[in-house]
Design a protein around this motif. Structure first.
Motif, PDB file in Angstrom:
ATOM      1  N   GLY A   9       0.817  -1.201   0.000  1.00 57.51           N
ATOM      2  CA  GLY A   9       0.000   0.000   0.000  1.00 57.51           C
ATOM      3  C   GLY A   9       0.854   1.255   0.000  1.00 57.51           C
ATOM      4  O   GLY A   9       2.079   1.191   0.108  1.00 57.51           O
ATOM      5  N   GLY A  10       0.205   2.404  -0.133  1.00 57.62           N
ATOM      6  CA  GLY A  10       0.934   3.652  -0.112  1.00 57.62           C
ATOM      7  C   GLY A  10       0.151   4.779  -0.745  1.00 57.62           C
ATOM      8  O   GLY A  10      -1.065   4.677  -0.942  1.00 57.62           O
ATOM      9  N   LEU A  11       0.870   5.835  -1.062  1.00 55.44           N
ATOM     10  CA  LEU A  11       0.293   7.037  -1.663  1.00 55.44           C
ATOM     11  C   LEU A  11       0.706   7.128  -3.123  1.00 55.44           C
ATOM     12  O   LEU A  11       1.906   7.044  -3.431  1.00 55.44           O
ATOM     13  CB  LEU A  11       0.780   8.273  -0.900  1.00 55.44           C
ATOM     14  N   VAL A  12      -0.274   7.270  -4.005  1.00 58.35           N
ATOM     15  CA  VAL A  12       0.005   7.442  -5.423  1.00 58.35           C
ATOM     16  C   VAL A  12      -0.846   8.583  -5.970  1.00 58.35           C
ATOM     17  O   VAL A  12      -1.832   8.980  -5.343  1.00 58.35           O
ATOM     18  CB  VAL A  12      -0.268   6.162  -6.244  1.00 58.35           C
ATOM     19  N   SER A  17      -0.194   3.401 -10.514  1.00 53.63           N
ATOM     20  CA  SER A  17      -0.457   2.002 -10.187  1.00 53.63           C
ATOM     21  C   SER A  17       0.147   1.624  -8.843  1.00 53.63           C
ATOM     22  O   SER A  17       1.104   2.239  -8.371  1.00 53.63           O
ATOM     23  CB  SER A  17       0.139   1.083 -11.262  1.00 53.63           C
ATOM     24  N   LEU A  18      -0.433   0.588  -8.253  1.00 51.79           N
ATOM     25  CA  LEU A  18       0.094  -0.054  -7.055  1.00 51.79           C
ATOM     26  C   LEU A  18      -0.171  -1.544  -7.172  1.00 51.79           C
ATOM     27  O   LEU A  18      -1.147  -1.951  -7.818  1.00 51.79           O
ATOM     28  CB  LEU A  18      -0.593   0.457  -5.789  1.00 51.79           C
ATOM     29  N   ASP A  89     -11.259   7.890  -5.736  1.00 53.75           N
ATOM     30  CA  ASP A  89     -12.294   7.045  -5.121  1.00 53.75           C
ATOM     31  C   ASP A  89     -11.771   5.670  -4.723  1.00 53.75           C
ATOM     32  O   ASP A  89     -12.452   4.936  -4.001  1.00 53.75           O
ATOM     33  CB  ASP A  89     -13.475   6.857  -6.090  1.00 53.75           C
ATOM     34  N   ASP A  90     -10.584   5.305  -5.183  1.00 57.15           N
ATOM     35  CA  ASP A  90      -9.991   4.028  -4.796  1.00 57.15           C
ATOM     36  C   ASP A  90      -9.300   4.096  -3.435  1.00 57.15           C
ATOM     37  O   ASP A  90      -8.823   3.084  -2.916  1.00 57.15           O
ATOM     38  CB  ASP A  90      -8.965   3.573  -5.838  1.00 57.15           C
ATOM     39  N   SER A  91      -9.215   5.270  -2.865  1.00 61.69           N
ATOM     40  CA  SER A  91      -8.571   5.435  -1.559  1.00 61.69           C
ATOM     41  C   SER A  91      -9.368   4.703  -0.485  1.00 61.69           C
ATOM     42  O   SER A  91     -10.582   4.915  -0.353  1.00 61.69           O
ATOM     43  CB  SER A  91      -8.461   6.921  -1.200  1.00 61.69           C
ATOM     44  N   ALA A  92      -8.679   3.854   0.263  1.00 57.46           N
ATOM     45  CA  ALA A  92      -9.329   3.053   1.299  1.00 57.46           C
ATOM     46  C   ALA A  92      -8.273   2.189   1.975  1.00 57.46           C
ATOM     47  O   ALA A  92      -7.128   2.128   1.515  1.00 57.46           O
ATOM     48  CB  ALA A  92     -10.414   2.159   0.699  1.00 57.46           C
ATOM     49  N   VAL A  93      -8.685   1.520   3.034  1.00 51.60           N
ATOM     50  CA  VAL A  93      -7.873   0.435   3.575  1.00 51.60           C
ATOM     51  C   VAL A  93      -8.273  -0.832   2.828  1.00 51.60           C
ATOM     52  O   VAL A  93      -9.467  -1.164   2.754  1.00 51.60           O
ATOM     53  CB  VAL A  93      -8.088   0.268   5.086  1.00 51.60           C
ATOM     54  N   TYR A  94      -7.297  -1.507   2.274  1.00 52.48           N
ATOM     55  CA  TYR A  94      -7.529  -2.724   1.497  1.00 52.48           C
ATOM     56  C   TYR A  94      -7.168  -3.942   2.342  1.00 52.48           C
ATOM     57  O   TYR A  94      -6.119  -3.958   3.016  1.00 52.48           O
ATOM     58  CB  TYR A  94      -6.707  -2.705   0.221  1.00 52.48           C
ATOM     59  N   THR A 123      -3.860   5.361  -0.692  1.00 50.69           N
ATOM     60  CA  THR A 123      -4.348   6.732  -0.873  1.00 50.69           C
ATOM     61  C   THR A 123      -3.986   7.204  -2.270  1.00 50.69           C
ATOM     62  O   THR A 123      -2.826   7.105  -2.688  1.00 50.69           O
ATOM     63  CB  THR A 123      -3.743   7.681   0.167  1.00 50.69           C
ATOM     64  N   VAL A 124      -4.999   7.709  -2.970  1.00 50.97           N
ATOM     65  CA  VAL A 124      -4.799   8.237  -4.319  1.00 50.97           C
ATOM     66  C   VAL A 124      -5.117   9.723  -4.275  1.00 50.97           C
ATOM     67  O   VAL A 124      -6.266  10.119  -4.076  1.00 50.97           O
ATOM     68  CB  VAL A 124      -5.689   7.524  -5.343  1.00 50.97           C
TER      69      VAL A 124
END
Length: 126
Positions: A9-12, A17-18, A89-94, A123-124
């Protein structure tokens, strides 16, 4: 001891991509379907994708279809979620989760899964 350990995970920035990894131990990985879920603040936990134990048994929710790819390596006991063209909108805990299954079984409800990872923040943001 059963464990699902997530990483990646991380910030992009939007459009980047991650790849998340989910390393399993303590159970028969190749007999379990692996689901990927996410939970944003104030929201319900929702399924993003799932991979069963049968060849080709992959599922995607509409909001990630064409952008995310799920895979697994039964030798390494690891599942992956490749996330491309990411959006805020993809920002979340996965989370990754596992359920004992045969073949194509890949349930949507979180409470159908037996084992859970600790979660990985994604986080995006620009």
């Amino acid at each position: 001891q059963v464990q699902l350990v997530e990483s990646g995970g991380g910030l992009v920035q939007p459009g980047e991509s991650l790849r998340l990894s989910c390393k399993a131990s303590g159970f028969t990985f190749d007999r379990h379907s692996i689901g990927w879920f996410r939970q944003a603040p104030g929201e319900e936990r929702e399924r993003v994708s799932c991979i069963g134990t049968a060849d080709g048994a992959t599922y995607y929710e509409d909001f990630v279809k064409g952008r995310f790819t799920v895979s697994r390596d039964n030798v390494e006991n690891t599942a992956y979620l490749q996330m491309d063209m990411m959006a805020p909108d993809d920002s979340a805990v996965y989370y990754c989760a596992a359920v004992r299954t045969g073949g194509w079984y890949c349930p949507s409800p979180p409470d159908h899964y037996t084992y859970w990872g600790q979660g990985s923040q994604v986080t995006v943001s620009s």
